[in-house]
Design a protein around this motif. Structure first.
Motif, PDB file in Angstrom:
ATOM      1  N   LEU A  66       0.767  -1.105   0.139  1.00  0.00           N
ATOM      2  CA  LEU A  66       0.053  -0.203   0.009  1.00  0.00           C
ATOM      3  C   LEU A  66       0.788   1.454  -0.089  1.00  0.00           C
ATOM      4  O   LEU A  66       0.641   2.060  -0.584  1.00  0.00           O
ATOM      5  CB  LEU A  66      -0.957  -0.084   1.258  1.00  0.00           C
ATOM      6  N   SER A  67       2.015   1.160   0.663  1.00  0.00           N
ATOM      7  CA  SER A  67       2.612   2.471   1.099  1.00  0.00           C
ATOM      8  C   SER A  67       3.720   2.788  -0.242  1.00  0.00           C
ATOM      9  O   SER A  67       4.043   3.850  -0.384  1.00  0.00           O
ATOM     10  CB  SER A  67       3.446   2.265   2.211  1.00  0.00           C
ATOM     11  N   LEU A  68       3.876   1.551  -1.304  1.00  0.00           N
ATOM     12  CA  LEU A  68       4.867   1.761  -2.362  1.00  0.00           C
ATOM     13  C   LEU A  68       4.433   1.761  -3.594  1.00  0.00           C
ATOM     14  O   LEU A  68       4.996   1.921  -4.656  1.00  0.00           O
ATOM     15  CB  LEU A  68       5.824   0.558  -2.148  1.00  0.00           C
ATOM     16  N   ASN A  69       2.980   1.762  -3.782  1.00  0.00           N
ATOM     17  CA  ASN A  69       2.325   1.574  -4.895  1.00  0.00           C
ATOM     18  C   ASN A  69       1.015   2.507  -5.371  1.00  0.00           C
ATOM     19  O   ASN A  69       0.105   2.145  -6.131  1.00  0.00           O
ATOM     20  CB  ASN A  69       1.937   0.005  -5.062  1.00  0.00           C
ATOM     21  N   ARG A  70       0.947   3.641  -4.657  1.00  0.00           N
ATOM     22  CA  ARG A  70       0.105   4.587  -5.058  1.00  0.00           C
ATOM     23  C   ARG A  70       0.003   5.233  -6.436  1.00  0.00           C
ATOM     24  O   ARG A  70       1.263   5.156  -6.878  1.00  0.00           O
ATOM     25  CB  ARG A  70      -0.301   5.643  -4.023  1.00  0.00           C
ATOM     26  N   ASN A  71      -0.705   5.723  -6.998  1.00  0.00           N
ATOM     27  CA  ASN A  71      -0.627   6.595  -8.099  1.00  0.00           C
ATOM     28  C   ASN A  71      -0.086   5.581  -9.366  1.00  0.00           C
ATOM     29  O   ASN A  71       0.681   5.788 -10.169  1.00  0.00           O
ATOM     30  CB  ASN A  71       0.101   7.668  -8.027  1.00  0.00           C
ATOM     31  N   LYS A  72      -0.554   4.181  -9.248  1.00  0.00           N
ATOM     32  CA  LYS A  72      -0.322   3.341 -10.318  1.00  0.00           C
ATOM     33  C   LYS A  72      -1.391   2.529 -10.767  1.00  0.00           C
ATOM     34  O   LYS A  72      -2.407   2.303  -9.857  1.00  0.00           O
ATOM     35  CB  LYS A  72       0.760   2.084  -9.767  1.00  0.00           C
ATOM     36  N   ARG A  73      -1.630   1.949 -11.943  1.00  0.00           N
ATOM     37  CA  ARG A  73      -2.506   1.119 -12.285  1.00  0.00           C
ATOM     38  C   ARG A  73      -1.984  -0.237 -12.438  1.00  0.00           C
ATOM     39  O   ARG A  73      -0.653  -0.241 -12.725  1.00  0.00           O
ATOM     40  CB  ARG A  73      -2.959   1.480 -13.611  1.00  0.00           C
ATOM     41  N   SER A  74      -2.818  -1.356 -12.271  1.00  0.00           N
ATOM     42  CA  SER A  74      -2.152  -2.797 -12.140  1.00  0.00           C
ATOM     43  C   SER A  74      -2.436  -3.362 -13.561  1.00  0.00           C
ATOM     44  O   SER A  74      -3.664  -3.568 -13.886  1.00  0.00           O
ATOM     45  CB  SER A  74      -2.833  -3.394 -11.056  1.00  0.00           C
ATOM     46  N   LEU A  75      -1.476  -3.956 -14.045  1.00  0.00           N
ATOM     47  CA  LEU A  75      -1.627  -4.955 -15.099  1.00  0.00           C
ATOM     48  C   LEU A  75      -1.139  -6.171 -14.774  1.00  0.00           C
ATOM     49  O   LEU A  75       0.090  -6.395 -14.687  1.00  0.00           O
ATOM     50  CB  LEU A  75      -1.117  -4.335 -16.535  1.00  0.00           C
ATOM     51  N   ALA A  76      -2.247  -7.134 -14.631  1.00  0.00           N
ATOM     52  CA  ALA A  76      -1.745  -8.382 -14.016  1.00  0.00           C
ATOM     53  C   ALA A  76      -1.313  -9.564 -15.299  1.00  0.00           C
ATOM     54  O   ALA A  76      -2.573 -10.014 -15.992  1.00  0.00           O
ATOM     55  CB  ALA A  76      -2.567  -9.096 -13.181  1.00  0.00           C
ATOM     56  N   ILE A  77      -0.442  -9.871 -15.654  1.00  0.00           N
ATOM     57  CA  ILE A  77      -0.141 -10.870 -16.892  1.00  0.00           C
ATOM     58  C   ILE A  77       0.735 -11.823 -16.621  1.00  0.00           C
ATOM     59  O   ILE A  77       1.633 -11.572 -15.599  1.00  0.00           O
ATOM     60  CB  ILE A  77       0.263  -9.928 -18.055  1.00  0.00           C
ATOM     61  N   ASP A  78       0.819 -12.917 -17.198  1.00  0.00           N
ATOM     62  CA  ASP A  78       1.711 -14.005 -17.109  1.00  0.00           C
ATOM     63  C   ASP A  78       2.784 -13.649 -18.039  1.00  0.00           C
ATOM     64  O   ASP A  78       2.747 -14.240 -19.338  1.00  0.00           O
ATOM     65  CB  ASP A  78       1.166 -15.524 -17.215  1.00  0.00           C
ATOM     66  N   LEU A  79       4.174 -13.305 -17.434  1.00  0.00           N
ATOM     67  CA  LEU A  79       5.124 -12.934 -18.590  1.00  0.00           C
ATOM     68  C   LEU A  79       5.628 -14.124 -19.022  1.00  0.00           C
ATOM     69  O   LEU A  79       6.638 -14.207 -20.154  1.00  0.00           O
ATOM     70  CB  LEU A  79       6.052 -12.080 -17.739  1.00  0.00           C
ATOM     71  N   LYS A  80       5.606 -15.462 -18.491  1.00  0.00           N
ATOM     72  CA  LYS A  80       6.169 -16.520 -18.894  1.00  0.00           C
ATOM     73  C   LYS A  80       5.303 -17.206 -19.755  1.00  0.00           C
ATOM     74  O   LYS A  80       5.643 -18.255 -20.640  1.00  0.00           O
ATOM     75  CB  LYS A  80       6.288 -17.480 -17.700  1.00  0.00           C
ATOM     76  N   SER A  81       4.072 -16.759 -20.458  1.00  0.00           N
ATOM     77  CA  SER A  81       3.502 -17.287 -21.423  1.00  0.00           C
ATOM     78  C   SER A  81       3.509 -16.239 -22.817  1.00  0.00           C
ATOM     79  O   SER A  81       4.026 -15.116 -22.797  1.00  0.00           O
ATOM     80  CB  SER A  81       1.869 -16.955 -21.169  1.00  0.00           C
ATOM     81  N   ASP A  82       3.379 -16.759 -23.859  1.00  0.00           N
ATOM     82  CA  ASP A  82       3.570 -16.190 -25.249  1.00  0.00           C
ATOM     83  C   ASP A  82       2.551 -14.846 -25.082  1.00  0.00           C
ATOM     84  O   ASP A  82       3.007 -13.697 -25.608  1.00  0.00           O
ATOM     85  CB  ASP A  82       3.455 -17.021 -26.085  1.00  0.00           C
ATOM     86  N   GLU A  83       1.551 -15.012 -24.882  1.00  0.00           N
ATOM     87  CA  GLU A  83       0.457 -13.779 -24.874  1.00  0.00           C
ATOM     88  C   GLU A  83       0.904 -12.748 -23.803  1.00  0.00           C
ATOM     89  O   GLU A  83       0.854 -11.558 -24.221  1.00  0.00           O
ATOM     90  CB  GLU A  83      -0.946 -14.509 -24.313  1.00  0.00           C
ATOM     91  N   GLY A  84       1.270 -13.326 -22.729  1.00  0.00           N
ATOM     92  CA  GLY A  84       1.879 -12.208 -21.726  1.00  0.00           C
ATOM     93  C   GLY A  84       2.927 -11.447 -22.022  1.00  0.00           C
ATOM     94  O   GLY A  84       2.812 -10.126 -22.027  1.00  0.00           O
ATOM     95  N   LYS A  85       3.788 -12.148 -22.631  1.00  0.00           N
ATOM     96  CA  LYS A  85       4.925 -11.391 -22.964  1.00  0.00           C
ATOM     97  C   LYS A  85       4.953 -10.608 -24.395  1.00  0.00           C
ATOM     98  O   LYS A  85       5.155  -9.322 -24.452  1.00  0.00           O
ATOM     99  CB  LYS A  85       6.136 -12.478 -23.524  1.00  0.00           C
ATOM    100  N   ALA A  86       3.866 -11.002 -25.147  1.00  0.00           N
ATOM    101  CA  ALA A  86       3.613 -10.135 -26.275  1.00  0.00           C
ATOM    102  C   ALA A  86       2.800  -9.045 -26.000  1.00  0.00           C
ATOM    103  O   ALA A  86       3.043  -7.664 -26.511  1.00  0.00           O
ATOM    104  CB  ALA A  86       2.603 -10.968 -27.368  1.00  0.00           C
ATOM    105  N   ILE A  87       1.853  -8.988 -24.745  1.00  0.00           N
ATOM    106  CA  ILE A  87       1.322  -7.718 -24.458  1.00  0.00           C
ATOM    107  C   ILE A  87       2.466  -6.692 -23.866  1.00  0.00           C
ATOM    108  O   ILE A  87       2.459  -5.477 -24.235  1.00  0.00           O
ATOM    109  CB  ILE A  87       0.348  -8.200 -23.147  1.00  0.00           C
TER     110      ILE A  87
END
Length: 395
Positions: free
Chosen positions: A61-82
């Motif tokens: 909470l203290s380190l992530n204000r003023n951010k938007r979250s994009l949750a992706i699987d970077l180990k998947s081809d689709e996630g990495k492509a995003i």
């Protein structure tokens, strides 16, 4: 509008130093997209000092204000492509993977700069990107210990004293923030992005510019003596002293004046520069004995009247209640959808025309995934497929 409005930051960092640096940019108006695993960054689930939140623990909470979250699987081809698609329009990319991990994931500087030559790529590490310690964990306490800082205060023979804060993490975060801004300025002038490397060891050593230079350029050893001086290179009296009802600090006192105020005649004929070094422990011990006889308020009132540098020793409750803190607006408060009313330190730099501020609290896991992917040009059907496949998470 913040001073960094219009800039996009992809924050692929974890723990404290990287997220803190990215949050600084978000405070100034940048669109910070926190790219995290579909399970969420681990810091979400680790309490700080036993302080557990409702859905988001205090550290995150203290380190992530003023951010938007994009949750992706970077180990998947689709996630990495995003991620690679988002890099095309990003201004800053921040990561603090262990050296070599970014390359294995295919998100190293060479790969991303080929996609976007204007990208400012900030790579953070514990000890550097190469060298004999490249595989060691970059943990705050370890770096404090190896920086030399723990032996700059205290009593000889006592255990080395670490800072009461995550000092190495915080200093590294500020260094990365500074490096990103400087690289953006370079890009404004030349159109070129670049790689910015920041490591915790160099950052915390550079933080000790004066102390290190006294040793390296001045040839003076870093020597702790018999009394618990607050700094090995500052003359006595300099430190924390017990009073009849608490503690105060005293710094750089004129010995003659100070001796008269506390009733210590031995200080009368001492030279501030020469004798305060030679008799450092004796001065400290005499000061300690005298200050124990009256209350903190009595001493502080007396010292302020005679321009002796001194002050109270605060706990966090005292800091929050202090009138100067209130006057400065040191803390910010905002309402968070799951955590309620949040009060936390704000951005410490004031800009007359483009003030920093809080536009959103720390996001839920993937809270903005659909929104961000839509901005990247994906249609609703494609986004639904990614969410269904597990490559993307939307809370």
């Amino acid at each position: 509008m913040g001073i960094l409005s219009g800039y996009r930051v992809l924050d692929c960092s974890i723990a404290m130093a990287g997220p803190f640096a990215a949050q600084r940019m978000g405070d100034l108006g940048a669109d910070v997209v926190k790219v995290e695993p579909t399970a969420g960054e681990w810091q979400r689930f680790r309490s700080a000092g036993g302080a557990n939140g409702n859905r988001i623990n205090t550290s995150f909470l203290s380190l992530n204000r003023n951010k938007r979250s994009l949750a992706i699987d970077l180990k998947s081809d689709e996630g990495k492509a995003i991620l690679l698609e988002l890099v095309k329009t990003a201004d800053v990319f921040i990561q603090n993977y262990r050296p070599g991990v970014a390359k294995r994931l295919g998100v190293d500087y060479a790969t991303l700069s080929a996609i976007n030559p204007r990208l400012v790529y900030v790579s953070m590490s514990g000890f550097g990107e190469s060298g004999p310690y490249v595989d060691r964990p970059g943990q705050d306490l370890i770096l404090q210990a190896m920086s030399g800082a723990m032996l700059s205060a205290g009593r000889a023979g006592d255990p080395p004293a670490p800072a009461g804060q995550f000092l190495a993490d915080a200093v590294t975060a500020y260094s990365a923030f500074e490096g990103a801004l400087a690289a953006l300025l370079h890009r404004e002038r030349t159109g070129e992005g670049q790689l910015v490397e920041v490591n915790m060891l160099d950052a915390v050593v550079a933080f000790q510019m004066q102390e290190m230079s006294v040793f390296t350029a001045g040839g003076k050893p870093q020597t702790r003596s018999a009394e618990p001086h607050a700094h090995s290179y500052i003359r006595s009296p300099y430190g924390v002293f017990a009073t009849a009802d608490g503690f105060i600090v005293v710094a750089f006192a004129n010995l003659k004046t100070f001796g008269e105020l506390i009733g210590e005649p031995s200080f009368a004929d001492m030279d501030d520069e020469a004798d305060s070094w030679v008799h450092r422990d004796a001065i400290f011990a005499a000061t300690r004995e005298r200050l124990a006889t009256r209350t903190s308020a009595e001493w502080l009132d007396l010292f302020r009247t005679h321009d002796v540098w001194s002050g109270p020793v605060y706990g966090y409750a005292d800091v929050v209640a202090d009138p100067q803190i209130a006057h400065n607006g040191t803390f910010v408060e905002y309402d968070h959808p799951s955590e309620g009313r949040v009060k936390t330190p704000g951005f410490p730099i004031r800009f007359a025309a483009t003030p920093a501020g809080v536009t959103r609290g720390a996001p839920q896991i993937g809270e903005h995934s659909r929104e961000i992917l839509g901005e990247a040009g994906m249609d609703a059907e494609a986004i639904d497929r990614l969410i269904a496949s597990g490559a993307v998470r939307q809370d």
